[in-house]
Design a protein around this motif. Structure first.
Motif, PDB file in Angstrom:
ATOM      1  N   LYS A 142      -2.156 -30.052  22.123  1.00 14.31           N
ATOM      2  CA  LYS A 142      -1.834 -31.372  22.633  1.00 14.31           C
ATOM      3  C   LYS A 142      -3.113 -32.065  23.096  1.00 14.31           C
ATOM      4  O   LYS A 142      -3.919 -31.476  23.816  1.00 14.31           O
ATOM      5  N   VAL A 143      -3.287 -33.293  22.662  1.00  9.18           N
ATOM      6  CA  VAL A 143      -4.480 -34.066  22.999  1.00  9.18           C
ATOM      7  C   VAL A 143      -4.042 -35.350  23.689  1.00  9.18           C
ATOM      8  O   VAL A 143      -3.157 -36.052  23.195  1.00  9.18           O
ATOM      9  N   VAL A 168      -0.162 -34.578  19.126  1.00  8.49           N
ATOM     10  CA  VAL A 168      -0.342 -33.180  18.748  1.00  8.49           C
ATOM     11  C   VAL A 168      -1.241 -33.093  17.522  1.00  8.49           C
ATOM     12  O   VAL A 168      -0.974 -33.741  16.497  1.00  8.49           O
ATOM     13  N   GLU A 169      -2.321 -32.320  17.634  1.00 11.88           N
ATOM     14  CA  GLU A 169      -3.197 -32.050  16.501  1.00 11.88           C
ATOM     15  C   GLU A 169      -2.856 -30.664  15.957  1.00 11.88           C
ATOM     16  O   GLU A 169      -2.587 -29.737  16.726  1.00 11.88           O
ATOM     17  N   ASP A 214      -9.065 -23.946  20.542  1.00  8.76           N
ATOM     18  CA  ASP A 214      -8.400 -24.833  21.517  1.00  8.76           C
ATOM     19  C   ASP A 214      -6.900 -24.976  21.252  1.00  8.76           C
ATOM     20  O   ASP A 214      -6.273 -25.931  21.714  1.00  8.76           O
ATOM     21  N   ALA A 215      -6.296 -24.041  20.546  1.00 14.00           N
ATOM     22  CA  ALA A 215      -4.868 -24.151  20.225  1.00 14.00           C
ATOM     23  C   ALA A 215      -4.011 -23.822  21.439  1.00 14.00           C
ATOM     24  O   ALA A 215      -4.307 -22.903  22.206  1.00 14.00           O
ATOM     25  N   ASP A 216      -2.930 -24.599  21.610  1.00 15.30           N
ATOM     26  CA  ASP A 216      -1.933 -24.310  22.645  1.00 15.30           C
ATOM     27  C   ASP A 216      -0.822 -23.421  22.094  1.00 15.30           C
ATOM     28  O   ASP A 216      -0.180 -22.688  22.840  1.00 15.30           O
ATOM     29  N   GLU A 217      -0.588 -23.510  20.799  1.00 15.91           N
ATOM     30  CA  GLU A 217       0.473 -22.738  20.172  1.00 15.91           C
ATOM     31  C   GLU A 217       0.012 -22.276  18.796  1.00 15.91           C
ATOM     32  O   GLU A 217      -0.593 -23.042  18.043  1.00 15.91           O
ATOM     33  N   VAL A 218       0.295 -21.004  18.476  1.00 15.78           N
ATOM     34  CA  VAL A 218      -0.079 -20.442  17.179  1.00 15.78           C
ATOM     35  C   VAL A 218       1.149 -19.766  16.571  1.00 15.78           C
ATOM     36  O   VAL A 218       1.850 -19.004  17.246  1.00 15.78           O
ATOM     37  N   ARG A 219       1.420 -20.074  15.302  1.00 13.41           N
ATOM     38  CA  ARG A 219       2.487 -19.419  14.562  1.00 13.41           C
ATOM     39  C   ARG A 219       1.928 -18.867  13.260  1.00 13.41           C
ATOM     40  O   ARG A 219       0.975 -19.426  12.701  1.00 13.41           O
ATOM     41  N   VAL A 220       2.516 -17.763  12.819  1.00 17.34           N
ATOM     42  CA  VAL A 220       2.115 -17.186  11.540  1.00 17.34           C
ATOM     43  C   VAL A 220       3.335 -17.117  10.632  1.00 17.34           C
ATOM     44  O   VAL A 220       4.452 -16.869  11.081  1.00 17.34           O
ATOM     45  N   ALA A 221       3.105 -17.372   9.356  1.00 22.12           N
ATOM     46  CA  ALA A 221       4.167 -17.293   8.351  1.00 22.12           C
ATOM     47  C   ALA A 221       3.815 -16.195   7.360  1.00 22.12           C
ATOM     48  O   ALA A 221       2.730 -16.197   6.776  1.00 22.12           O
ATOM     49  N   LEU A 222       4.729 -15.249   7.174  1.00 21.34           N
ATOM     50  CA  LEU A 222       4.504 -14.148   6.257  1.00 21.34           C
ATOM     51  C   LEU A 222       4.817 -14.563   4.827  1.00 21.34           C
ATOM     52  O   LEU A 222       5.442 -15.599   4.594  1.00 21.34           O
TER      53      LEU A 222
END
Length: 486
Positions: free
Chosen positions: A73-74, A108-109, A133-141
């Protein structure tokens, strides 16, 4: 009768020979069926071999390569027209009054990259710049399942990061190869998610194994490949023909933004080092040598009676350092570390920085024309003075700068070679006074108005009683510059 016996004898001899040849053939087949790594490097010799496929390798490795989505978030300042103070305009446009002042606006960037699962519990290694600088990280398999991920370790100096998938395993994963065994010409596959189009595999060869001067990380030591690497491939896997991880795809050389056949990957040896650090507490600790070195050019090689430039020349050894304890001296020529050749300061830094704390390693040096082996203890750099980190907020040229007291430990962490005393700037807030006057992280504050700056406390005290004229002495990249501000 004799003819019949002769025929039987001949027949028996043929059977014996057939058996011997059969055993020999079986032996040869067994040896062919279990090739050594050297035997794997063969040029295709038939149409059948030309039709061979990389599909089995991809099927084994692809499930371990994931897409990484990072968001933050910026807060931006939005200029509001003073016309919106007028009730007439508010009636039609439905905007609250603003008086022409800036208003905060949140957006949101997001960024997209790749990652590699390196253990069945869901540990993922990717590039630092993918999740910075990420606030949220998701991974996709690869099977389209998605999970949130926790950031375990960030190491900007190597441009590597370690994540942990928040989900129940076991997860498909790949194993590290010994990247030092790579040779120029070996076939490699790059797997990632370029341009967000989905998982993609490209094939190429190793173009160079120790490419420096890339300018992506502090440790300039990369595998170069012509396998197509595009935006979005960052953090993806570079694998060998055994399906093992030899590198983390990191950067490309391109004027257009697309692949030009010059891609760079961080060697698996460095990635393994960072992954181990994540397992041992989530902090990267590099060994401290306490010496500086320089490149050996043709003039230095001639002065040392060398047949060609090789190794690195020791230019300084600091008191109380492991280098001094081991007996390393100025003008020693270091040609190998741990049995691996060093050719320049970058390869020297890589070879030493990837050694684990608590072990010993061996320096091979040339002194007075003789080769000598020196054991070096791998210990962390000492923190001789408290860091006393402070963010300066008073109106001064340093407003918006975060400063820290220097010590061998701090110097090693931020990559300042041979600077162990004084005050260093570790961060500069965007839009601050420090940012506007050109101060940068890594700058060492040597003096203010001819007064030596010895600590962060002293620097903060000076900023609270500003003089009419600021005369600053700033050290950057080993050079001291003066800056005068009114």
């Amino acid at each position: 009768m004799r003819l019949a016996q002769t025929g039987k004898t001949t027949k028996l001899l043929c059977l014996v020979l057939t058996g011997v040849l059969g055993l020999w053939s079986a032996n040869a087949f067994a040896q062919t069926a279990q090739p050594t790594p050297t035997d794997l490097r063969l040029v295709p010799q038939s149409e059948t071999q030309i039709k061979l496929s990389f599909a089995p390798i991809v099927k084994n490795v692809a499930p371990a390569v994931v897409n990484v989505y990072a968001s933050r978030k910026v807060v931006q300042r939005q200029r509001v027209s003073p016309f919106f103070d007028d009730p007439f305009f508010r009636r039609f446009f439905g905007q609250p009054g603003g008086g022409g002042f800036d208003r905060p606006r949140e957006r949101v960037e997001s960024s997209l990259g790749s990652g590699v699962i390196i253990s069945q519990d869901g540990t993922v290694i990717t590039n630092h710049h993918v999740i910075k600088d990420a606030d949220e990280v998701r991974v996709a398999l690869s099977d389209r399942r998605e999970f949130d991920a926790e950031i375990v370790l960030l190491d900007e100096r190597t441009d590597l990061a370690v994540l942990k998938i928040k989900g129940e395993g076991p997860f498909d994963h790949t194993t590290f190869a010994e990247s030092d065994s790579l040779e120029v010409g070996d076939i490699v596959l790059a797997i990632g998610n370029p341009f967000g189009v989905g998982q993609t595999v490209t094939q190429g060869i190793v173009s160079a194994t120790a490419r420096t001067q890339v300018g992506v990380t502090d440790f300039q030591f990369f595998i170069q490949t012509d396998a197509a690497i595009n935006p979005g491939n960052s953090g993806g896997a570079l694998v060998d023909m055994e399906g093992k991880l030899v590198g983390i795809n990191t950067a490309i050389f391109s004027r257009s933004g697309g692949s030009n056949g010059i891609g760079f990957a961080i060697p698996a040896h460095m990635a393994r080092f960072v992954a181990r650090a994540a397992d041992q507490g989530g902090k990267v600790q590099r060994p401290w040598l306490g010496a500086t070195v320089q490149l050996v050019n043709s003039e230095i090689a001639e002065a040392l009676s060398l047949d060609r430039p090789r190794g690195v020349l020791v230019t300084a050894v600091f008191d109380g350092s492991p280098a001094q304890d081991a007996g390393l001296k100025v003008s020693d020529l270091v040609v190998a570390i741990g049995g691996k050749e060093v050719t320049d300061p970058n390869s020297f830094g890589y070879r030493f920085a990837t050694k684990m704390i608590g072990d010993d390693t061996e320096f091979k040096i040339i002194r007075d024309g003789k080769e000598i082996a020196l054991p070096i203890s791998l210990v962390p750099a000492p923190e001789t003075v408290p860091r006393d980190t402070r963010e300066l907020v008073e109106f001064s040229p340093f407003e918006g700068a975060t400063v820290m007291n220097l010590s061998p430990a701090v110097s090693t962490e931020i990559g300042l070679e041979g600077v162990f005393e004084g005050v260093v700037i570790t961060a500069v807030r965007r839009g601050s006074t420090a940012n506007q006057v050109g101060l940068r992280p890594g700058d060492v504050v040597r003096g203010i108005n001819e007064q030596v700056v010895e600590s962060t406390r002293m620097l903060e005290t000076v900023t609270k009683t500003p003089p009419r004229v600021w005369r600053l002495e700033i050290e950057r990249d080993g050079k001291v510059s003066q800056l005068i501000l009114r």
